[in-house]
Enzyme design. Structure first.
Site, mmCIF file in Angstrom:
data_model
loop_
_atom_site.group_PDB
_atom_site.id
_atom_site.type_symbol
_atom_site.label_atom_id
_atom_site.label_comp_id
_atom_site.label_asym_id
_atom_site.label_seq_id
_atom_site.Cartn_x
_atom_site.Cartn_y
_atom_site.Cartn_z
ATOM 1 N NE ARG A 183 49.485 64.678 49.457
ATOM 2 C CZ ARG A 183 50.126 65.139 48.369
ATOM 3 N NH1 ARG A 183 49.505 65.928 47.509
ATOM 4 N NH2 ARG A 183 51.375 64.792 48.134
ATOM 5 C CD GLU A 240 44.505 62.027 44.940
ATOM 6 O OE1 GLU A 240 44.235 62.978 45.688
ATOM 7 O OE2 GLU A 240 45.592 61.858 44.400
ATOM 8 C CG HIS A 254 47.078 64.474 42.728
ATOM 9 N ND1 HIS A 254 47.165 63.819 43.921
ATOM 10 C CD2 HIS A 254 48.048 65.421 42.775
ATOM 11 C CE1 HIS A 254 48.138 64.327 44.664
ATOM 12 N NE2 HIS A 254 48.705 65.316 43.976
HETATM 13 C C1 DGY Z 1 53.152 66.870 45.793
HETATM 14 O O1 DGY Z 1 54.260 67.270 45.487
HETATM 15 O O2 DGY Z 1 52.792 66.854 46.975
HETATM 16 C C2 DGY Z 1 52.266 66.382 44.700
HETATM 17 O O3 DGY Z 1 50.948 66.418 45.096
HETATM 18 C C3 DGY Z 1 52.640 64.964 44.302
HETATM 19 O O4 DGY Z 1 52.833 64.203 45.448
#
Ligand code: DGY
Length: 332
Positions: free
Chosen positions: A250, A279, A297
């Site tokens: 993240r 993002e 992403h």
């Molecule tokens: C996750 O599974 O955390 C991916 O990044 C999509 O949210």
């Protein structure tokens, strides 16, 4: 006159476009509304959905902040399409009576693959090479052209040793001959050899100890208040000028401005990113840097995995409706 009883199906809102087979499966069992525009709902639209809908199939792009759960909330389940649930205010959801489920396991290998790809792309300068060729600047092979760094025999430091971290550890050991060290506040103690980390992976006692030893650092911890800006200017300095940072977890685990400064000033060697602090906005200066690889992403982005994620979300919806425990309940 027939005594046929009309049984109402639970209402579902699916906030983003999903693979067709998943949407078809949902439509066959639920009174479902799909987001045909594939544009994220506004906070006002989302609040209206929470007030009027039994189940919401949401994604990382839905910012479910506390204020959206104020007042009457009809939603009993937020079936999140993805593992990370840091975009949902979990306390507010709990107070409003909504459970949360996620989609673990099914995206493990694909997400680890993207981390592995980013290791190669940054160390071997693959994005730079491709841009160079496409620009028409390539004048042919020469011994010192675009020399990168070999991952073989180097140390990979993994922060967060859950399913994805361990999958990357196995892959990087086997495919790239890297030595793995890892840090996690708790020992995952995995008995199943297929999901365990490599036998020779070493646990280290702190994030700082890992950063000091690793040639490449890959982040696989959840985004929580404790991990926000875990990688800041001080820690980037510990990594040092020959180290690379990889983030497929993240964005806000990394202080993106500090990272930008660190790459620009040669504090670290480079970075491979799939996620960003704000993002889909990315710090403009990062986008101009050759030493960073930037992906939009796409960690779990294969048709197989996105379909499996949808089916996993559906299994949790079905469990709720059947009055059974959710297979992927996110504990509060
Ligand atoms: C996750 O599974 O955390 C991916 O990044 C999509 O949210």
């Amino acid at each position: 006159m027939s005594a046929e009883r009309h049984v109402e199906r639970p209402t579902v809102v699916v906030t983003r476009k999903l693979p067709a087979t998943v949407e078809e499966a949902i439509a066959s069992r639920y009174d479902a509304r799909f987001n045909r525009t594939d544009v994220p709902l506004t906070p006002e639209q989302m609040q209206q959905v929470l007030r009027t809908t039994d189940i919401v199939l949401c994604t990382v792009t839905d910012k479910l902040r506390a204020e959206l759960f104020e007042g009457v909330v009809k939603t009993r389940l937020l079936a999140n399409f993805g593992v990370g649930v840091n975009h949902i205010d979990r306390d507010a959801a709990r107070r409003a009576g909504a459970q949360i489920s996620n989609t673990p396991d099914v995206l493990t290998d694909d997400t680890a693959d993207i981390a592995l790809a980013l290791i190669l792309m940054t160390m071997r300068r693959l994005g730079e090479g491709e841009r160079h060729l496409r620009s028409g600047a390539w004048s042919g092979w020469r011994p010192t052209h675009l020399m990168g760094h070999s991952p073989h025999g180097k140390t990979l430091g993994i922060i967060g040793y859950g399913r994805i971290g361990r999958a990357l550890a196995r892959q990087a050991t086997l495919a790239l001959g890297m030595h793995v060290i890892w840090y996690s506040p708790r020992d995952p103690r995995v008995d199943d050899a297929t999901t365990a980390g490599p036998a020779n992976a070493e646990r280290v006692e702190s994030v700082d100890a890992l950063l000091a030893r690793a040639d490449v650092v890959s982040l696989h911890c959840p985004a929580t208040p404790e991990t926000r800006h875990l990688i800041d200017a001080r820690r980037l300095a510990i990594m040092g000028s020959t180290s690379f940072l990889i983030n497929t977890a993240r964005g806000d685990i990394v202080d993106e401005y500090a990272l930008t400064n660190a790459v620009r000033d040669g504090v670290i060697a480079g970075a491979g990113l799939d996620v960003y602090e704000w993002e889909p906005t990315v710090v403009a200066e990062l986008r101009d840097m050759e030493k960073v690889v930037l992906l939009p992403h796409m960690g779990s982005g294969t048709i197989e995995t996105r379909t499996a994620m949808g089916m996993r979300a559906l299994a949790n919806m079905d469990a709720l409706v059947a009055g059974q425990p959710l297979p992927d309940l996110v504990a509060f």
